[in-house]
Design an enzyme around this catalytic site. Structure first.
Site, PDB file in Angstrom:
ATOM      1  N   HIS A  59      26.788 -20.868 -26.213  1.00 30.02           N
ATOM      2  CA  HIS A  59      25.785 -21.793 -25.681  1.00 30.02           C
ATOM      3  C   HIS A  59      25.644 -21.606 -24.183  1.00 30.02           C
ATOM      4  O   HIS A  59      26.569 -21.184 -23.500  1.00 30.02           O
ATOM      5  CB  HIS A  59      26.142 -23.249 -25.998  1.00 30.02           C
ATOM      6  CG  HIS A  59      27.508 -23.650 -25.526  1.00 30.02           C
ATOM      7  ND1 HIS A  59      28.649 -23.328 -26.224  1.00 30.02           N
ATOM      8  CD2 HIS A  59      27.920 -24.318 -24.436  1.00 30.02           C
ATOM      9  CE1 HIS A  59      29.706 -23.793 -25.587  1.00 30.02           C
ATOM     10  NE2 HIS A  59      29.296 -24.396 -24.479  1.00 30.02           N
TER      11      HIS A  59
ATOM     12  N   HIS B 165      24.481 -23.718 -20.700  1.00 26.03           N
ATOM     13  CA  HIS B 165      24.158 -25.009 -20.081  1.00 26.03           C
ATOM     14  C   HIS B 165      22.991 -24.801 -19.109  1.00 26.03           C
ATOM     15  O   HIS B 165      23.007 -23.834 -18.331  1.00 26.03           O
ATOM     16  CB  HIS B 165      25.336 -25.542 -19.264  1.00 26.03           C
ATOM     17  CG  HIS B 165      26.588 -25.780 -20.052  1.00 26.03           C
ATOM     18  ND1 HIS B 165      27.046 -27.049 -20.345  1.00 26.03           N
ATOM     19  CD2 HIS B 165      27.492 -24.922 -20.593  1.00 26.03           C
ATOM     20  CE1 HIS B 165      28.171 -26.957 -21.024  1.00 26.03           C
ATOM     21  NE2 HIS B 165      28.473 -25.680 -21.190  1.00 26.03           N
TER      22      HIS B 165
HETATM   23  P1  AMP Z   1      31.625 -25.819 -23.072  1.00 27.26           P
HETATM   24  O1  AMP Z   1      32.711 -26.371 -22.176  1.00 27.26           O
HETATM   25  O2  AMP Z   1      30.795 -24.796 -22.352  1.00 27.26           O
HETATM   26  O3  AMP Z   1      32.135 -25.355 -24.399  1.00 27.26           O
HETATM   27  O4  AMP Z   1      30.662 -27.054 -23.275  1.00 27.26           O
HETATM   28  C1  AMP Z   1      30.411 -27.676 -24.495  1.00 27.26           C
HETATM   29  C2  AMP Z   1      29.378 -28.747 -24.220  1.00 27.26           C
HETATM   30  O5  AMP Z   1      28.870 -29.222 -25.446  1.00 27.26           O
HETATM   31  C3  AMP Z   1      29.912 -29.966 -23.439  1.00 27.26           C
HETATM   32  O6  AMP Z   1      29.133 -30.140 -22.265  1.00 27.26           O
HETATM   33  C4  AMP Z   1      29.730 -31.110 -24.437  1.00 27.26           C
HETATM   34  O7  AMP Z   1      29.396 -32.336 -23.813  1.00 27.26           O
HETATM   35  C5  AMP Z   1      28.616 -30.595 -25.323  1.00 27.26           C
HETATM   36  N1  AMP Z   1      28.598 -31.170 -26.663  1.00 27.26           N
HETATM   37  C6  AMP Z   1      29.616 -31.245 -27.535  1.00 27.26           C
HETATM   38  N2  AMP Z   1      29.226 -31.821 -28.682  1.00 27.26           N
HETATM   39  C7  AMP Z   1      27.900 -32.107 -28.535  1.00 27.26           C
HETATM   40  C8  AMP Z   1      26.916 -32.724 -29.365  1.00 27.26           C
HETATM   41  N3  AMP Z   1      27.200 -33.154 -30.608  1.00 27.26           N
HETATM   42  N4  AMP Z   1      25.667 -32.855 -28.873  1.00 27.26           N
HETATM   43  C9  AMP Z   1      25.367 -32.438 -27.632  1.00 27.26           C
HETATM   44  N5  AMP Z   1      26.244 -31.844 -26.807  1.00 27.26           N
HETATM   45  C10 AMP Z   1      27.497 -31.700 -27.238  1.00 27.26           C
END
Ligand code: AMP
Ligand code: ZN
Length: 114
Positions: A100, A102
């Site tokens: 993913h 951001h």
């Molecule tokens: P990372 O540290 O790059 O793996 O970031 C994962 C991101 O996914 C974090 O910013 C979380 O807040 C976000 N996240 C996790 N679960 C969900 C969800 N169900 N809907 C939206 N964002 C999410």
């Protein structure tokens, strides 16, 4: 993949606030936003990390970047400015094991990485 939270969002079994979608990519608001604009952009196909994407998967990365342009326009940060980040593996801060990106904006982002 059955236990992957982002695959479940793609499948619609977990809700999300959708921002943008096309055949390859889905974008939705982060559930714990770290900025006024904080959108998660994912490929619909499951890749655990950036390092797992093979040459055939590069089309997904291209689609994620193109989606980033569109999300920036939709969230009205295209001219103000924004940042895109891909966290990869543990020291990169990755916690969700589905590739993913951001997209962060809506405030003056500070310099620095940590
Ligand atoms: P990372 O540290 O790059 O793996 O970031 C994962 C991101 O996914 C974090 O910013 C979380 O807040 C976000 N996240 C996790 N679960 C969900 C969800 N169900 N809907 C939206 N964002 C999410
Ligand atoms: Zn997944």
């Amino acid at each position: 993949m059955e236990e992957c939270i982002f695959c479940k969002i793609v499948a619609g079994t977990i809700p999300s606030r959708k921002v943008y979608e096309d055949e390859r990519v889905l974008a939705f608001d982060d559930i714990h936003p770290m900025a006024p604009v904080h959108v998660i952009i994912i490929p619909k196909r499951h890749w655990a990390t950036l390092m797992d994407v093979d040459s055939a998967g590069m089309a997904d990365l291209q689609a994620m970047m193109a989606a980033g342009q569109e999300v920036a326009r939709l969230k009205k940060v295209d001219q103000r400015g924004f940042r895109v980040v891909i966290n990869c593996n543990k020291e990169g801060g990755q916690v969700v094991w589905h590739l993913h990106m951001h997209l962060l904006g809506g405030l003056r982002l500070k310099d620095g990485l940590a």
